[in-house]
Design a protein around this motif. Structure first.
Motif, PDB file in Angstrom:
ATOM      1  N   ASP A  27     -59.093  -0.806  66.747  1.00 59.42           N
ATOM      2  CA  ASP A  27     -60.435  -1.174  66.305  1.00 59.42           C
ATOM      3  C   ASP A  27     -61.495  -0.426  67.118  1.00 59.42           C
ATOM      4  OD1 ASP A  27     -62.110  -3.021  64.672  1.00 59.42           O
ATOM      5  OD2 ASP A  27     -62.824  -3.534  66.676  1.00 59.42           O
ATOM      6  N   LYS A  28     -62.443   0.155  66.403  1.00 57.92           N
ATOM      7  CA  LYS A  28     -63.475   0.965  67.064  1.00 57.92           C
ATOM      8  C   LYS A  28     -64.385   0.093  67.932  1.00 57.92           C
ATOM      9  CE  LYS A  28     -66.453   3.476  64.450  1.00 57.92           C
ATOM     10  NZ  LYS A  28     -67.886   3.342  64.820  1.00 57.92           N
ATOM     11  N   SER A  29     -64.813  -1.039  67.402  1.00 52.59           N
ATOM     12  CA  SER A  29     -65.730  -1.903  68.166  1.00 52.59           C
ATOM     13  C   SER A  29     -65.078  -2.355  69.472  1.00 52.59           C
ATOM     14  CB  SER A  29     -66.082  -3.136  67.337  1.00 52.59           C
ATOM     15  OG  SER A  29     -66.812  -2.769  66.199  1.00 52.59           O
ATOM     16  N   GLY A 101     -73.239   5.542  67.043  1.00 51.01           N
ATOM     17  CA  GLY A 101     -74.297   4.554  67.199  1.00 51.01           C
ATOM     18  C   GLY A 101     -73.896   3.439  68.151  1.00 51.01           C
ATOM     19  N   THR A 102     -72.693   2.919  67.990  1.00 47.64           N
ATOM     20  CA  THR A 102     -72.281   1.786  68.821  1.00 47.64           C
ATOM     21  C   THR A 102     -72.230   2.182  70.294  1.00 47.64           C
ATOM     22  OG1 THR A 102     -70.932   0.993  66.985  1.00 47.64           O
ATOM     23  CG2 THR A 102     -70.509   0.018  69.131  1.00 47.64           C
ATOM     24  N   GLY A 103     -71.558   3.286  70.594  1.00 45.21           N
ATOM     25  CA  GLY A 103     -71.434   3.719  71.988  1.00 45.21           C
ATOM     26  C   GLY A 103     -72.801   3.929  72.621  1.00 45.21           C
ATOM     27  N   SER A 104     -73.685   4.628  71.915  1.00 44.90           N
ATOM     28  CA  SER A 104     -74.988   4.925  72.507  1.00 44.90           C
ATOM     29  C   SER A 104     -75.785   3.644  72.730  1.00 44.90           C
ATOM     30  CB  SER A 104     -75.776   5.896  71.624  1.00 44.90           C
ATOM     31  OG  SER A 104     -75.945   5.359  70.336  1.00 44.90           O
ATOM     32  N   ARG A 105     -75.774   2.758  71.752  1.00 45.10           N
ATOM     33  CA  ARG A 105     -76.616   1.556  71.877  1.00 45.10           C
ATOM     34  C   ARG A 105     -76.063   0.592  72.919  1.00 45.10           C
ATOM     35  NH1 ARG A 105     -77.400   1.515  65.477  1.00 45.10           N
ATOM     36  NH2 ARG A 105     -79.495   2.400  65.358  1.00 45.10           N
ATOM     37  N   LEU A 106     -74.761   0.458  72.989  1.00 49.15           N
ATOM     38  CA  LEU A 106     -74.205  -0.454  73.997  1.00 49.15           C
ATOM     39  C   LEU A 106     -74.413   0.100  75.407  1.00 49.15           C
ATOM     40  CD1 LEU A 106     -73.186  -1.925  71.535  1.00 49.15           C
ATOM     41  CD2 LEU A 106     -70.948  -2.146  72.598  1.00 49.15           C
ATOM     42  N   ALA A 173     -82.657  -8.036  63.241  1.00 49.49           N
ATOM     43  CA  ALA A 173     -81.719  -7.686  62.167  1.00 49.49           C
ATOM     44  C   ALA A 173     -80.370  -8.272  62.542  1.00 49.49           C
ATOM     45  CB  ALA A 173     -81.601  -6.164  62.051  1.00 49.49           C
ATOM     46  N   ALA A 174     -79.534  -8.546  61.535  1.00 49.18           N
ATOM     47  CA  ALA A 174     -78.178  -9.033  61.828  1.00 49.18           C
ATOM     48  C   ALA A 174     -77.391  -7.851  62.368  1.00 49.18           C
ATOM     49  CB  ALA A 174     -77.531  -9.581  60.564  1.00 49.18           C
ATOM     50  N   SER A 175     -77.377  -7.683  63.683  1.00 45.71           N
ATOM     51  CA  SER A 175     -76.756  -6.495  64.278  1.00 45.71           C
ATOM     52  C   SER A 175     -76.028  -6.848  65.564  1.00 45.71           C
ATOM     53  CB  SER A 175     -77.825  -5.445  64.573  1.00 45.71           C
ATOM     54  OG  SER A 175     -77.324  -4.487  65.483  1.00 45.71           O
ATOM     55  N   ALA A 176     -74.714  -6.631  65.547  1.00 46.18           N
ATOM     56  CA  ALA A 176     -73.922  -6.866  66.760  1.00 46.18           C
ATOM     57  C   ALA A 176     -74.292  -5.866  67.851  1.00 46.18           C
ATOM     58  CB  ALA A 176     -72.444  -6.758  66.437  1.00 46.18           C
ATOM     59  N   GLN A 177     -74.806  -4.715  67.444  1.00 43.07           N
ATOM     60  CA  GLN A 177     -75.178  -3.719  68.456  1.00 43.07           C
ATOM     61  C   GLN A 177     -76.397  -4.191  69.252  1.00 43.07           C
ATOM     62  OE1 GLN A 177     -75.526   0.033  66.448  1.00 43.07           O
ATOM     63  NE2 GLN A 177     -73.332   0.115  65.983  1.00 43.07           N
ATOM     64  N   ILE A 178     -77.383  -4.771  68.568  1.00 40.15           N
ATOM     65  CA  ILE A 178     -78.555  -5.278  69.294  1.00 40.15           C
ATOM     66  C   ILE A 178     -78.108  -6.420  70.221  1.00 40.15           C
ATOM     67  CG2 ILE A 178     -80.854  -6.298  69.114  1.00 40.15           C
ATOM     68  CD1 ILE A 178     -81.085  -5.138  66.300  1.00 40.15           C
ATOM     69  N   THR A 201     -72.850 -12.218  63.649  1.00 38.99           N
ATOM     70  CA  THR A 201     -72.278 -10.874  63.526  1.00 38.99           C
ATOM     71  C   THR A 201     -71.018 -10.805  64.379  1.00 38.99           C
ATOM     72  OG1 THR A 201     -73.525 -10.016  65.397  1.00 38.99           O
ATOM     73  CG2 THR A 201     -74.565  -9.838  63.216  1.00 38.99           C
ATOM     74  N   ARG A 202     -70.303  -9.707  64.285  1.00 34.76           N
ATOM     75  CA  ARG A 202     -69.023  -9.572  64.991  1.00 34.76           C
ATOM     76  C   ARG A 202     -69.178  -9.995  66.452  1.00 34.76           C
ATOM     77  NH1 ARG A 202     -67.641  -3.614  63.593  1.00 34.76           N
ATOM     78  NH2 ARG A 202     -68.790  -4.243  61.771  1.00 34.76           N
ATOM     79  N   ASP A 203     -68.177 -10.728  66.943  1.00 33.88           N
ATOM     80  CA  ASP A 203     -68.310 -11.404  68.239  1.00 33.88           C
ATOM     81  C   ASP A 203     -67.431 -10.778  69.325  1.00 33.88           C
ATOM     82  OD1 ASP A 203     -65.859 -12.122  67.239  1.00 33.88           O
ATOM     83  OD2 ASP A 203     -66.168 -14.292  67.398  1.00 33.88           O
ATOM     84  N   VAL A 356     -79.601   2.416  57.596  1.00 36.80           N
ATOM     85  CA  VAL A 356     -79.721   2.950  58.966  1.00 36.80           C
ATOM     86  C   VAL A 356     -78.359   3.127  59.632  1.00 36.80           C
ATOM     87  CG1 VAL A 356     -82.084   2.179  59.360  1.00 36.80           C
ATOM     88  CG2 VAL A 356     -80.210   0.615  59.864  1.00 36.80           C
ATOM     89  N   LYS A 357     -77.357   3.398  58.842  1.00 36.63           N
ATOM     90  CA  LYS A 357     -76.023   3.678  59.402  1.00 36.63           C
ATOM     91  C   LYS A 357     -75.914   5.181  59.687  1.00 36.63           C
ATOM     92  CE  LYS A 357     -74.698  -0.520  59.503  1.00 36.63           C
ATOM     93  NZ  LYS A 357     -74.604  -1.149  60.823  1.00 36.63           N
ATOM     94  N   GLU A 358     -74.688   5.697  59.799  1.00 35.86           N
ATOM     95  CA  GLU A 358     -74.506   7.108  60.129  1.00 35.86           C
ATOM     96  C   GLU A 358     -75.265   8.004  59.140  1.00 35.86           C
ATOM     97  OE1 GLU A 358     -72.488   4.681  60.639  1.00 35.86           O
ATOM     98  OE2 GLU A 358     -70.879   5.161  62.059  1.00 35.86           O
TER      99      GLU A 358
END
Ligand code: S3P
Length: 453
Positions: A27-29, A101-106, A173-178, A201-203, A356-358
């Motif tokens: 899993d990427k996340s 996006g995930t890597g950069s934002r986290l 926004a419903a965003s696990a990254q935020i 969102t994903r936990d 606002v995805k890839e």
């Protein structure tokens, strides 16, 4: 696979039934988070089943640049030596996140909460994506934004405070990254930081923070209890631990839909994570009449996993409620493909986050459908795809806009249309599913062309 390499087109052609079994990559996340929490822990973290896609490798490189020890022990097996909260050093160079996006934002959350300065950049896709949504809460927590491209985009530089300020933050926004960026910054805040989300969102961040020793309280929030309040007690000691990464349901989605739409197929997809905040696509496909059996449900690495036996099915159009979007946010391109084979309209509601995805996925999906003779309409933030239960014409050339999921979704389409489908560039598939081509060919799919890293 950089954005300046030559485009690498791929063509998928209709052919024989798909058969056999596969295990999708990790899993990427969870893979991103394993690297990041490994960095922030004291001691060693051993990861099994890591997704070795470009996105995660960028996060691993960033963690190394911030001070972590990183060793690849074997395929998908990594050892991370952490520096602990407050123990990071300034990276010598810009952190280049490529397409991720995930890597950069986290990692913005990590840097934003600690006394380090780092510059973030990425490819042409990442440079278009909104970062204000991450910077806004971080600034409230004491992060300085030293430079940013117009409109809050990368490249940008962050300088974190000696200690972050604990806040209560309702995500816009419903965003696990935020949510995750705020929680990661809050690790260095004295006191409790609470993130409120109107839709759960994903936990994975919450679950993994607990696994590494943090105190995280999660309570239902808002009307109907659909939302969550996530409260993290700051400045814990995180201890390195073992992480087993289950197979990615978002990658499983591609062979899964392929098996549903290619007549006569019978495919088993092993070890797929069944976290309910990730299984919206399966729920939807079952409503459409898909034959998907969940076999041998078991626990792996703190998540329920199952083997999915999928057989070619007659599908019917359904209405997908907007509340389900967070649990299948990455799966709409491939659902649109499944919907093209269904009898009647499939209405996907509330897709604004897809813009606002890839890529702007709503536009990219619509364009790909149009290229292949598939009827669709966009009404506000809703996408309606209408099939007649028969294979669509196909024959189109689809622009992928540096988006791995657009590339994979439309290749799957071409396995069951009347004419072959070409995607203009398959290079980005390696960000999340590097073994996609051999995996699909192993099931019997005809995909012509190659991608070289
Ligand atoms: C992810 C969250 C989602 C998803 C992305 C991975 C994560 O993004 O689209 O692929 O790992 O937290 P948003 O949080 O922006 O919805």
């Amino acid at each position: 696979m950089s954005h300046d390499s030559e485009p690498q087109p791929l063509t998928a052609a209709p052919g024989k039934p798909l058969t056999g079994s596969l295990r999708p990559p990790g899993d990427k996340s969870i893979s991103h988070r394993a690297m990041i929490l490994g960095l922030l822990s004291i001691g060693e973290t051993r990861v099994e089943g890591l997704l070795e896609g470009d996105d995660v490798l960028r996060t691993a490189a960033a963690a190394r640049a911030l001070g972590a020890g990183m060793e690849r022990l074997g395929e998908g097996r990594w050892l991370v030596r952490g520096v602990g909260i407050g123990g990071m050093s300034d990276p010598a160079e810009t952190l280049d996140f490529g397409n991720a996006g995930t890597g950069s934002r986290l990692i913005m959350g990590v840097v934003g909460g600690q006394p380090v300065t780092a510059t973030f950049d990425g490819d042409a896709s990442l440079r278009k994506r909104p970062m204000r949504r991450i910077l806004d809460p971080l600034v409230r927590m004491g992060t300085e934004v030293l430079g940013e491209a117009e409109g809050g985009r990368v490249p940008l530089t962050l300088r974190g405070p000696r200690e972050a300020i604990p806040i209560t933050y309702e995500t816009p926004a419903a965003s696990a990254q935020i949510k995750s960026a705020v929680l990661l910054a809050a690790l260095n805040a004295p006191g409790v930081t609470t993130v409120i989300e109107r839709e759960a969102t994903r936990d994975h961040t919450e679950r993994m923070l607990r696994l590494f020793g943090a105190e995280v309280a999660v309570t239902p929030h808002g009307p109907g209890g659909h939302g969550r309040a996530v409260a993290l007690t700051g400045q814990p000691t995180l201890r390195g631990t073992d992480v087993v990464v289950p197979a990615d349901p978002s990658s499983a989605a591609f062979p899964l839909v392929a098996a549903l739409i290619v007549p006569g197929s019978d495919v088993t997809i092993r070890g797929v994570m069944m976290n309910p905040l990730r299984t919206g696509l399966i729920t939807t496909l079952l409503e459409m009449g898909a034959e998907i059996e969940r076999l041998d449900e078991r626990e792996e690495g703190g998540e329920t996993v199952a083997d999915l036996r999928v057989r070619a099915s007659r599908l019917k159009g359904v209405d997908v409620p907007a509340e389900r979007a967070p649990a299948m946010i990455d799966e709409y391109p491939i659902l649109a493909v499944a919907a093209a084979f269904a009898d009647g309209p499939t209405r996907m509601n509330g897709l604004h986050e897809l813009r606002v995805k890839e890529s702007d996925r709503l536009a990219a999906v619509a364009d790909g459908l149009a290229q292949n003779g598939i009827a669709y309409a966009i009404e506000g933030d809703d996408l309606i795809v209408t099939g007649d239960g028969l294979p669509p014409k196909g024959g189109g050339k689809v622009a992928t806009h540096l988006d791995h999921r657009i590339a994979m979704a439309f290749l799957v389409l071409g396995l069951a249309t009347r004419e072959a489908v070409t995607v203009d560039d398959g290079a980005m598939i390696a960000t999340s599913f590097p073994s996609f081509l051999p995996t699909m060919r192993g099931l019997g799919a005809e995909v012509r062309g190659e991608v070289v890293a």
